[in-house]
Write an enzyme that holds these catalytic residues in place. Structure first.
Site, PDB file in Angstrom:
ATOM      1  N   SER B 126      -9.378   3.772  -0.815  1.00 34.68           N
ATOM      2  CA  SER B 126      -9.192   5.052  -1.400  1.00 34.68           C
ATOM      3  C   SER B 126      -7.691   5.542  -1.251  1.00 34.68           C
ATOM      4  CB  SER B 126     -10.089   5.936  -0.157  1.00 34.68           C
ATOM      5  OG  SER B 126      -9.863   5.650   0.969  1.00 34.68           O
ATOM      6  N   LYS B 162      -7.515   9.932   4.243  1.00 34.47           N
ATOM      7  CA  LYS B 162      -7.364  10.776   3.148  1.00 34.47           C
ATOM      8  C   LYS B 162      -5.933  11.406   3.437  1.00 34.47           C
ATOM      9  CE  LYS B 162     -11.140  10.269   0.605  1.00 34.47           C
ATOM     10  NZ  LYS B 162     -11.415   8.786   1.342  1.00 34.47           N
TER      11      LYS B 162
END
Lengths: 211, 211
Positions: B126, B162
Site C-alpha cells: 500500500s 498510510k
DNA sequence: GAGAATACTGGACATATGTCCAGCAATCCT
DNA sequence: AGGATTGCTGGACATATGTCCAGTATTCTC
C-alpha cells in the site's frame, strides 16, 4: 552451557534493554512485574533467576536494579563510514574521508565482522524502480556481486547505484529507471560494493515544537 | 540558571559516570557515601540535592539509583522494539510483545530519548508509491502527525501504513498506491505512530558461501 | 507416565535505599 | 557583621526492593 531464552524470556530481556536505554538504568523487579502485569514480583524474579541460570543475565544479589544483559557488551555497534563521494581507486587508497558514520548492530545488518562495510548517500533517481530514492543511505559490503544484486559501480569517475546482471556470462548494469539505458562495460567493470542494507530518514519528518 | 559544579561536586559527577560505565548502572546514595568515605548517607544525598538544584543531575524521587547526569547523553545505542502485529488499543494496553529489537544510535535516527519509539515490519504494497515495500522495517515515534507524514494507523483492527493528510481541517489517510482508495475516517482516527526512519535489508542479498 | 522446566499467584520478610531532621565548621558574598 | 552556600556528622524513618516459601497449571522431555 548457555541455552536459548524462551519467547517470554526474550521479552523480559528486551524490556530490560529498552528500559535501560530509555531511563538510563535497568528496571527493578517490580517495574518488570508492572510492565507485564504480573500479580506477584516473584513472577518477574523467577524469570530473572531462569535467565541468570542460562547465563543470559548477570545479577548482583541484594542490589537494586543490578541487572546486566549478557552479550550486550558484545552487541557491537559497528561504525559504518559514510562516503558521499567515492574517488577512483577506492577501496585501496585510504584517503577517503567519511562524511560521518552511521551506527548499527551487527545482527540487524547481518554484517560479518571480517567484511569491509561502508555506506553511500544516494543521489539521483536511477534506482527508484527498486524503491531506492535520493537521500537514502545505502550500506554496502565489499565483495563479488551475484546476479541480481544491487551494487555501487564506478562509471566515468562517478559512483552510481545499479543492479548487477549477468547475461551470456557477461555482466552488465541496469538502472532501475526506464529513463536510463543498460550499461555494458567496455573493458572492465569496477564494483565497489554490494548493497546489504538501506537506511532512510525522511526529510519531511517534521516535528512539532518541543514543549 | 545552571551554574557550575564545585570541585567536590565534580568528583561526585565523575564517580557517577564512572560507576555507570563500569557497572552498567548508576550508584546508590550509599555507594557514593562509601566511595568518598562519608560517615552519613546524607553527605552524599546533599551533594546530589545540590547538583539537582544546579540542573546538572536529574533524579527520580524514591527510586533507587535513579541518577542521570545531564548533558551526558552519549552516543548510545537504542533498542527499538519491533512489533509485528499491533493489537487494538495500543499503546494503552501493555500486552504487546515485541518480536525482537533493532539497534541504532540516537543520532542516526534523530531519536529523542523521551520519545516512545517502536518499529513495525511492513506488509503489503500500500505504500510502494512512497518507496516503502513489503519487508521494510519502519521506525515510528509516538506523537501527533503533521500533514504529509507517513503514519501507522489502526483500521479494522489491523495496522497499516498510510500517508496522513488534512483537507478542510479533516484528516484522512491515503495509500501511496493507486490500487487503494483514500480512507476517510468514519469516527475516529487512531494514529499509532509517525514514521521517522526506514530500515531495509534486501532478502535477495544473496551471499556466497562462507569460506 | 514420571520428571523437569516454564509460567505464573499469593503472601511474607529482611534489608537496601531514599529521605528527613538537627547540628557543626569553614568559606564566600555583600 | 551577618546571611547564604558548601561540606559534612549522627541518627532515624518509611518504603522501595530483592528474596524466599508454598502452591497451581501447562508444556516439554525422555
Amino acid at each position: 552451557m548457555s541455552s536459548n531464552p524462551t519467547a517470554r524470556q526474550k521479552q523480559i530481556l528486551d524490556y530490560i534493554r529498552r528500559h535501560r536505554t530509555r531511563h538510563g538504568l535497568p528496571p527493578t523487579v517490580r517495574e518488570i512485574q508492572n510492565h507485564f502485569g504480573f500479580a506477584s514480583p516473584n513472577a518477574a524474579a523467577s524469570h530473572l533467576r531462569a535467565l541468570e541460570k542460562k547465563k543470559l543475565l548477570q545479577r548482583e544479589p541484594g542490589s537494586a536494579r543490578a541487572l546486566r544483559v549478557m552479550g550486550d557488551d558484545r552487541k557491537e555497534v559497528t561504525a559504518i563510514p559514510i562516503y558521499g563521494d567515492i574517488p577512483a581507486g577506492f577501496p585501496d587508497t585510504r584517503e577517503q574521508r567519511p562524511d560521518g558514520c552511521v551506527y548499527a548492530d551487527l545482527d540487524s545488518l547481518d554484517i560479518r565482522r571480517t567484511a569491509r562495510t561502508f555506506a553511500v548517500r544516494v543521489r539521483g533517481d536511477s534506482m527508484t524502480g527498486a524503491h531506492i530514492v535520493d537521500g537514502d543511505l545505502v550500506v554496502l559490503e565489499l565483495r563479488e556481486p551475484n546476479h541480481g544484486n544491487i551494487v555501487a559501480a564506478l562509471i566515468d569517475g562517478e559512483t552510481t547505484l545499479k543492479r548487477y546482471l549477468v547475461r551470456n556470462r557477461r555482466p552488465f548494469l541496469r538502472a532501475e529507471n526506464p529513463k536510463y539505458p543498460d550499461l555494458i562495460p567496455a573493458h572492465e567493470l569496477v564494483i565497489q560494493g554490494v548493497m546489504i542494507a538501506l537506511f532512510r530518514k525522511p526529510k519531511d519528518a517534521g516535528r512539532p515544537i518541543e514543549p
